[in-house]
Motif scaffolding. Structure first.
Motif, PDB file in Angstrom:
ATOM      1  N   GLY A   5       0.821  -1.214   0.000  1.00 21.29           N
ATOM      2  CA  GLY A   5       0.000   0.000   0.000  1.00 21.29           C
ATOM      3  C   GLY A   5       0.849   1.256   0.000  1.00 21.29           C
ATOM      4  N   ASN A   6       1.983   1.211   0.705  1.00 20.76           N
ATOM      5  CA  ASN A   6       2.889   2.372   0.746  1.00 20.76           C
ATOM      6  C   ASN A   6       3.414   2.735  -0.640  1.00 20.76           C
ATOM      7  N   SER A  55       5.254  11.175  -0.913  1.00 23.42           N
ATOM      8  CA  SER A  55       6.473  11.594  -1.616  1.00 23.42           C
ATOM      9  C   SER A  55       7.673  10.714  -1.258  1.00 23.42           C
ATOM     10  N   ARG A  56       7.628  10.123  -0.079  1.00 16.61           N
ATOM     11  CA  ARG A  56       8.743   9.283   0.342  1.00 16.61           C
ATOM     12  C   ARG A  56       8.833   7.989  -0.473  1.00 16.61           C
ATOM     13  N   LEU A  92       9.794   3.964  -6.230  1.00 19.33           N
ATOM     14  CA  LEU A  92       9.251   3.842  -7.582  1.00 19.33           C
ATOM     15  C   LEU A  92      10.299   4.172  -8.637  1.00 19.33           C
ATOM     16  N   GLU A  93      11.157   5.134  -8.315  1.00 19.29           N
ATOM     17  CA  GLU A  93      12.216   5.493  -9.248  1.00 19.29           C
ATOM     18  C   GLU A  93      13.190   4.336  -9.439  1.00 19.29           C
ATOM     19  N   SER A 105       9.003   0.395   2.498  1.00 21.48           N
ATOM     20  CA  SER A 105       9.043   0.856   3.879  1.00 21.48           C
ATOM     21  C   SER A 105       9.467   2.316   3.823  1.00 21.48           C
ATOM     22  N   LEU A 106       8.624   3.205   4.326  1.00 18.31           N
ATOM     23  CA  LEU A 106       8.877   4.642   4.187  1.00 18.31           C
ATOM     24  C   LEU A 106       9.649   5.223   5.358  1.00 18.31           C
ATOM     25  N   ASP A 107       9.574   4.535   6.509  1.00 18.87           N
ATOM     26  CA  ASP A 107      10.280   5.005   7.701  1.00 18.87           C
ATOM     27  C   ASP A 107      10.394   3.840   8.678  1.00 18.87           C
ATOM     28  N   PHE A 108      10.766   4.148   9.912  1.00 21.47           N
ATOM     29  CA  PHE A 108      10.979   3.087  10.900  1.00 21.47           C
ATOM     30  C   PHE A 108       9.801   2.873  11.856  1.00 21.47           C
ATOM     31  N   TYR A 109       8.838   3.783  11.859  1.00 13.69           N
ATOM     32  CA  TYR A 109       7.835   3.697  12.923  1.00 13.69           C
ATOM     33  C   TYR A 109       6.381   3.607  12.473  1.00 13.69           C
ATOM     34  N   SER A 110       6.091   3.824  11.184  1.00 12.12           N
ATOM     35  CA  SER A 110       4.687   3.734  10.769  1.00 12.12           C
ATOM     36  C   SER A 110       4.185   2.290  10.782  1.00 12.12           C
TER      37      SER A 110
END
Length: 605
Positions: free
Chosen positions: A135-136, A142-143, A148-149, A169-174
């Motif tokens: 889903g991310n 934007s992260r 995708l690039e 994975s966009l970060d460590f805590y979401s």
């Protein structure tokens, strides 16, 4: 009788009922077309390519046997092989088909039940995490742009991304926040490998924080772990896998085995390509090479070799272009060879990996496949890269090591071909190389452990004539030939493990007055027992019936009786030579004379 797999009585009773409700003909018919001819059903074997049916299904005894590839088994073994699953996987498939519930008692103890509950919870955590990562990727955040690039840069289509379930994975805590909202307990979240605990503040964080995510899926379509790739330059490793868990053991799985299993359902798999990494797998799959799996950067293991063998007997190893230079010991490839797989190695352009070549087009990679060489040729190729043949001393060392490799080849024609290649590479005459090879071959092993296992087994099992005799006698007893009724199998001189297990089964059932069912032996024997297949081969046609079969049975019994007497005589001769006591010598001589008399009488029969 205790089941060979050590199941408790309740589960053994469940298995008997399951088999009764799972008629082997009907189960096999749901996968392949079967026709009745004579007393059996026949089909084209689903485990190897053939045009003339050689796959026999014995409805009365509920087992199958293929005369082409020597595969055989009961209904559970068939489902194991056709579905490429393990024993319990096949049991669950058949239980669902028969509308039966697999008893929890197979997971016997409270501890085992706790483990099953934990496994189920971890499996849900991994699935939810995979969905979260996916889903991310297309969330518009934007992260996710750098993820995708990277995907675009590697030339992956949206269809391929979806097929492999790639995520971000966009970060460590979401992810910890998301999973906490699902109500999972902290212990299960950490044990699943998805989250880790910070040493600084004790908080949970995403183990794959900030990486491109590759879900690792097993043959049952269950997410069991993740691989993650960093997208920025970092001191950390480029790729990171989930830690080893109850669900994930990298040495026992292969990346993309789930799609390989689906491919097998659609068509026979002639060969499997093994690569090292996730991107190699995905790029080759997208280029049309769907018969590909990855070892995920580790040396190949026996468990992975057995897993591959469920799908094919032919393997193509396709590692990067400097594989020969960096991994010249090739131990992982020897493991595949030892597992009975036919191994060929795909030479890659220097400095390129399969992903690089696949992105040049399917034709470019197909050329590499067409150049694949047998394992022994590649061993020589890898060995050559270790030496500078322009230097006399190194060339001599290369020849010495190369001849040791050639020596391992059993085929004389292949050895000749390899020697000619060595001649061309080194300039040494063929006859000189052949003499040096012969000198190596004439060296005798200095200890029993140096003799190949196959030779030791062959020596222990006896001559080919004796082996055939033992097979025929056991087959006659197993399928209740009337002329074999009076023979006591406990009197047979058996050394082969399969023969001993079959004889013990027969003796126990005869003692208890129970019906002998050959299909029950599949639960007691190793799944790949070739010797049992040889015994089953004798059950078809008229091999066990008529006067000729009866005469052969009697001759076989005589052969084994003679073998036992010869062994007894040899033993007494050895005892006689060792002792110096006159009284002991007289006693031994008397026993020896009695054996010789019995042997002479047997010869006259």
């Amino acid at each position: 009788m205790i089941n060979g797999r050590g199941f408790d009585s309740e589960f053994s009773a469940f298995l008997r009922t399951l088999k009764q409700k799972s008629d082997i003909v009907e189960v096999i018919r749901s996968y392949v077309a079967v026709d009745r001819k004579g007393g059996n059903y026949w089909a084209c074997c689903p485990f190897h390519h053939e045009k003339t049916p050689s796959f026999a299904v014995n409805e009365g005894e509920q087992f199958y046997h293929c005369f082409g590839c020597q595969e055989s088994g009961d209904v559970i073994k068939f489902v194991q092989e056709i579905e490429s699953t393990d024993f319990m996987g096949a049991v669950r498939i058949l239980a669902e088909r028969a509308k039966m519930t697999v008893p929890e008692s197979n997971f016997d103890t409270e501890e085992a039940l706790r483990k099953k509950k934990k496994r189920d919870a971890m499996s849900k955590i991994l699935l939810d995490s995979a969905r979260f990562y996916l889903g991310n990727l297309y969330s518009g955040d934007s992260r996710a742009e750098e993820h995708l690039e990277y995907i675009s840069k590697r030339g992956l289509s949206p269809t391929t991304v979806k097929k492999f379930g790639l995520g971000a994975s966009l970060d460590f805590y979401s992810l910890p926040d998301y999973l906490a909202g699902k109500g999972y307990c902290k212990e299960d979240l950490v044990d699943s490998g998805v989250l880790s605990v910070s040493e600084k503040n004790g908080k949970l964080f995403d183990s794959q924080g900030g990486r491109l995510i590759f879900p690792i899926i097993n043959a049952f379509d269950e997410v069991i772990g993740f691989g993650g790739r960093v997208l920025k330059k970092t001191d950390f490793g480029k790729y990171k896998n989930t830690k080893e868990t109850m669900l994930f053991d990298k040495s026992k799985t292969l990346y993309n085995v789930n799609l390989l299993k689906k491919l097998k359902r659609e068509q026979p798999i002639k060969e499997v390509i093994i690569v090292e990494g996730y991107m190699d797998t995905i790029s080759l799959y997208q280029a049309g090479f769907k018969n590909v799996v990855a070892s995920m950067g580790t040396s190949l293991t026996k468990e992975q070799a057995r897993l591959v063998k469920r799908y094919t007997d032919n393997v193509l190893i396709s590692y990067d272009g400097d594989f020969a230079g960096q991994k010249a010991d090739l131990r992982g490839l020897e493991i595949l060879d030892d597992a009975g797989l036919q191994v060929r190695v795909v030479p890659m352009p220097e400095g390129l990996d399969p992903d690089d070549v696949a992105r040049q087009g399917a034709d470019a990679y197909q050329k590499c496949l067409d150049a694949a060489m047998p394992l022994i040729d590649y061993r020589l190729h890898a060995l050559e890269r270790k030496f500078d043949l322009s230097r006399t001393e190194e060339k001599r060392r290369f020849v010495t090591e190369a001849l040791k490799v050639v020596k391992t080849e059993e085929s004389a024609s292949v050895r000749e071909e390899l020697l000619k290649k060595l001649r061309d590479r080194t300039g040494i005459t063929y006859h000189a190389l052949e003499r040096d090879l012969q000198n190596l071959k004439n060296e005798q092993p200095t200890a029993e452990t140096e003799m190949p296992k196959e030779r030791l087994a062959e020596t222990a099992a006896g001559t080919d004539k004796q082996q055939k005799a033992k097979r025929f006698i056991l087959a006659a007893k197993l399928f209740s030939a009337p002329y074999a009724k009076e023979l006591n199998v406990n009197e047979l001189p058996l050394v082969d493990e399969t023969h001993i297990i079959v004889a013990q089964y027969i003796a126990e059932h005869e003692k208890n007055g129970e019906r002998i069912r050959p299909s029950e032996l599949f639960e007691l024997l190793d799944e790949s027992s070739k010797e049992f297949n040889e015994i089953l081969d004798l059950n078809y046609g008229d091999k066990l019936t008529g006067e000729v079969a009866e005469r052969f049975f009697k001759d076989s019994v005589k052969t084994l009786q003679m073998e036992a007497l010869e062994q007894e005589i040899a033993s007494y001769n050895a005892e006689y030579a060792k002792t110096t006591d006159e009284e002991e010598r007289k006693a031994i001589a008397k026993k020896l004379a009695e054996c010789i008399i019995r042997r002479n009488r047997l010869k006259k029969k």
